[in-house]
Design an enzyme around this catalytic site. Structure first.
Site, PDB file in Angstrom:
ATOM      1  N   THR A  82       0.844  -1.189   0.000  1.00  0.00           N
ATOM      2  CA  THR A  82       0.000   0.000   0.000  1.00  0.00           C
ATOM      3  C   THR A  82       0.882   1.242   0.000  1.00  0.00           C
ATOM      4  O   THR A  82       1.883   1.284   0.699  1.00  0.00           O
ATOM      5  CB  THR A  82      -0.843   0.028   1.292  1.00  0.00           C
ATOM      6  OG1 THR A  82      -1.751  -1.039   1.258  1.00  0.00           O
ATOM      7  CG2 THR A  82      -1.588   1.352   1.453  1.00  0.00           C
ATOM      8  N   ARG A 125     -14.326  -6.917   1.352  1.00  0.00           N
ATOM      9  CA  ARG A 125     -13.353  -6.591   2.418  1.00  0.00           C
ATOM     10  C   ARG A 125     -12.759  -5.194   2.194  1.00  0.00           C
ATOM     11  O   ARG A 125     -12.365  -4.828   1.099  1.00  0.00           O
ATOM     12  CB  ARG A 125     -12.250  -7.641   2.428  1.00  0.00           C
ATOM     13  CG  ARG A 125     -11.182  -7.427   3.515  1.00  0.00           C
ATOM     14  CD  ARG A 125      -9.987  -6.660   3.006  1.00  0.00           C
ATOM     15  NE  ARG A 125      -8.929  -6.555   4.019  1.00  0.00           N
ATOM     16  CZ  ARG A 125      -7.872  -5.770   3.900  1.00  0.00           C
ATOM     17  NH1 ARG A 125      -7.710  -5.047   2.818  1.00  0.00           N
ATOM     18  NH2 ARG A 125      -6.960  -5.718   4.841  1.00  0.00           N
ATOM     19  N   VAL A 126     -12.705  -4.431   3.260  1.00  0.00           N
ATOM     20  CA  VAL A 126     -12.064  -3.116   3.235  1.00  0.00           C
ATOM     21  C   VAL A 126     -11.000  -3.098   4.322  1.00  0.00           C
ATOM     22  O   VAL A 126     -11.241  -3.549   5.443  1.00  0.00           O
ATOM     23  CB  VAL A 126     -13.101  -1.997   3.484  1.00  0.00           C
ATOM     24  CG1 VAL A 126     -12.430  -0.654   3.685  1.00  0.00           C
ATOM     25  CG2 VAL A 126     -14.098  -1.932   2.320  1.00  0.00           C
ATOM     26  N   GLY A 127      -9.846  -2.591   3.985  1.00  0.00           N
ATOM     27  CA  GLY A 127      -8.752  -2.530   4.956  1.00  0.00           C
ATOM     28  C   GLY A 127      -8.662  -1.175   5.632  1.00  0.00           C
ATOM     29  O   GLY A 127      -9.641  -0.431   5.736  1.00  0.00           O
ATOM     30  N   THR A 146       1.023   1.179   6.269  1.00  0.00           N
ATOM     31  CA  THR A 146       1.013   0.154   5.233  1.00  0.00           C
ATOM     32  C   THR A 146       1.074  -1.197   5.929  1.00  0.00           C
ATOM     33  O   THR A 146       1.473  -1.287   7.082  1.00  0.00           O
ATOM     34  CB  THR A 146       2.199   0.340   4.264  1.00  0.00           C
ATOM     35  OG1 THR A 146       2.105  -0.595   3.196  1.00  0.00           O
ATOM     36  CG2 THR A 146       3.523   0.159   4.969  1.00  0.00           C
TER      37      THR A 146
HETATM   38  N1  GLY Z   1      -3.083  -1.792   4.181  1.00  0.00           N
HETATM   39  C1  GLY Z   1      -3.885  -2.121   3.105  1.00  0.00           C
HETATM   40  C2  GLY Z   1      -4.886  -3.152   3.362  1.00  0.00           C
HETATM   41  O1  GLY Z   1      -4.788  -3.908   4.306  1.00  0.00           O
HETATM   42  O2  GLY Z   1      -5.816  -3.230   2.591  1.00  0.00           O
END
Ligand code: GLY
Length: 323
Positions: A184, A212-214, A235
């Site tokens: 990321t 899914r969302v991070g 990240t």
């Molecule tokens: N850090 C990005 C994610 O986990 O989607």
């Protein structure tokens, strides 16, 4: 573990110390030295795309958007934007957020078919009363604002996904991300006017469950900027960052007087405390203080961040909790 720094391109001025840059006071008569830092090696070209904005006296907000767009449009970057790895079902879904010096912010999550989600997030911030749009609503908003639709799967990412699918016919999502393979991009910048901004953009975990969302589009988790204190970005495994509200934590630690590296280290310790499986995952933070100091820290070795200022460009190997 001492921080190792790799100098690139033009030689950095001796005045740029090994651990920090110190900018001048934030007044128009005594302008700041602009600076931008971005996560990972792909932060180098992102910073180069952003640097002309800062060098010409432009805003930190414009700079982080320009840098994020570079990464998003690079088809060879398999973790951001075009060419990003898809979810379990082969759909590329993108998450991004942006935050400016006035505390305003915008975000999109689970956005499909749009190459530059960071610019959609900026319009959410600037043209709506909302902070976050997701999924179909985010796509419709982007189309209404003139963003072209395109297939974000490249031949490479499609082939990779087909191979993974063939090898994992019963998979129900996977944390493909591990100690070394997530990229990321988060960017934080300080402009000549002394203003701070941040951005974060990603295609998220490879082969994730649909929907899914991070952490990346979540203000305070993937990125946070407070113009009185500093800015930070994260990240790595998003679930672990969310549990610690990582970027907000880094900024709050700076508010309490910690320098950027120390604040990132303490935030990593919080991630460790909240995630018993921390040895199997990577999380990294970068931070930039209001006075122009930079820093970063990670759970595992291997995390790098790229710095660009008038003194040149640099790739820094961040220190880590594990050796
Ligand atoms: N850090 C990005 C994610 O986990 O989607």
């Amino acid at each position: 573990m001492p921080t190792r720094r790799t100098f690139l391109g033009t030689t950095l001025a001796a005045a740029a110390s090994a651990t920090q840059w110190t900018a001048a006071a934030s007044t128009n008569e005594n302008p700041m030295q602009p600076i931008i830092l971005s996560t990972w090696r792909h932060g180098l070209p992102a910073n180069e795309a952003a640097w002309p904005v800062l060098a010409d006296g432009g805003s930190a907000l414009d700079a982080v958007e320009a840098g994020a767009r570079q990464s998003e449009s690079d088809p060879d970057n398999a973790t951001v934007g075009l060419g990003g790895r898809p979810d379990r079902d082969g759909n590329v879904t993108l998450d991004a957020c942006i935050m400016g010096p006035d505390g305003n912010c915008g975000s999109v999550a689970c956005l499909t078919e749009i190459e530059n989600p960071i610019s959609v997030a900026r319009l959410v911030m600037e043209q709506t009363p909302h902070v976050m749009l997701v999924g179909q609503g985010a796509l419709e908003f982007a189309i209404e604002r003139g963003f072209p639709r395109r297939d974000l799967l490249t031949p490479n990412s499609r082939a990779e996904w087909e191979k993974w699918q063939a090898e994992h016919p019963d998979a129900v999502g996977q944390r493909q991300i591990n100690v070394e393979n997530h990229d990321t991009i988060g960017l934080v910048a300080l402009d000549a006017a002394g203003d701070l901004a941040g951005a974060c953009t990603t295609s998220g975990l490879a082969w994730k469950l649909p929907g899914r969302v991070g952490d990346s589009p979540i203000i305070g988790a993937g990125m946070y900027a407070d113009n009185e204190v500093g800015a930070a970005a994260a990240t790595g495994v998003g679930e672990a960052v969310i549990r610690a509200v990582g970027s907000f934590l880094v900024v709050e630690l700076m508010r309490q007087g910690h320098g950027p590296t120390d604040a990132c280290r303490l935030a990593c310790e919080r991630v460790v405390a909240k995630n018993p499986d921390w040895r199997e995952l990577q999380v990294g933070f970068i931070a930039l203080s209001k006075s122009g100091e930079v820093g970063g820290y990670a759970l595992q070795p291997g995390f790098q961040y790229a710095v660009r200022s008038a003194a040149g460009e640099e790739l820094v190997d961040a220190a880590s909790i594990a050796n």
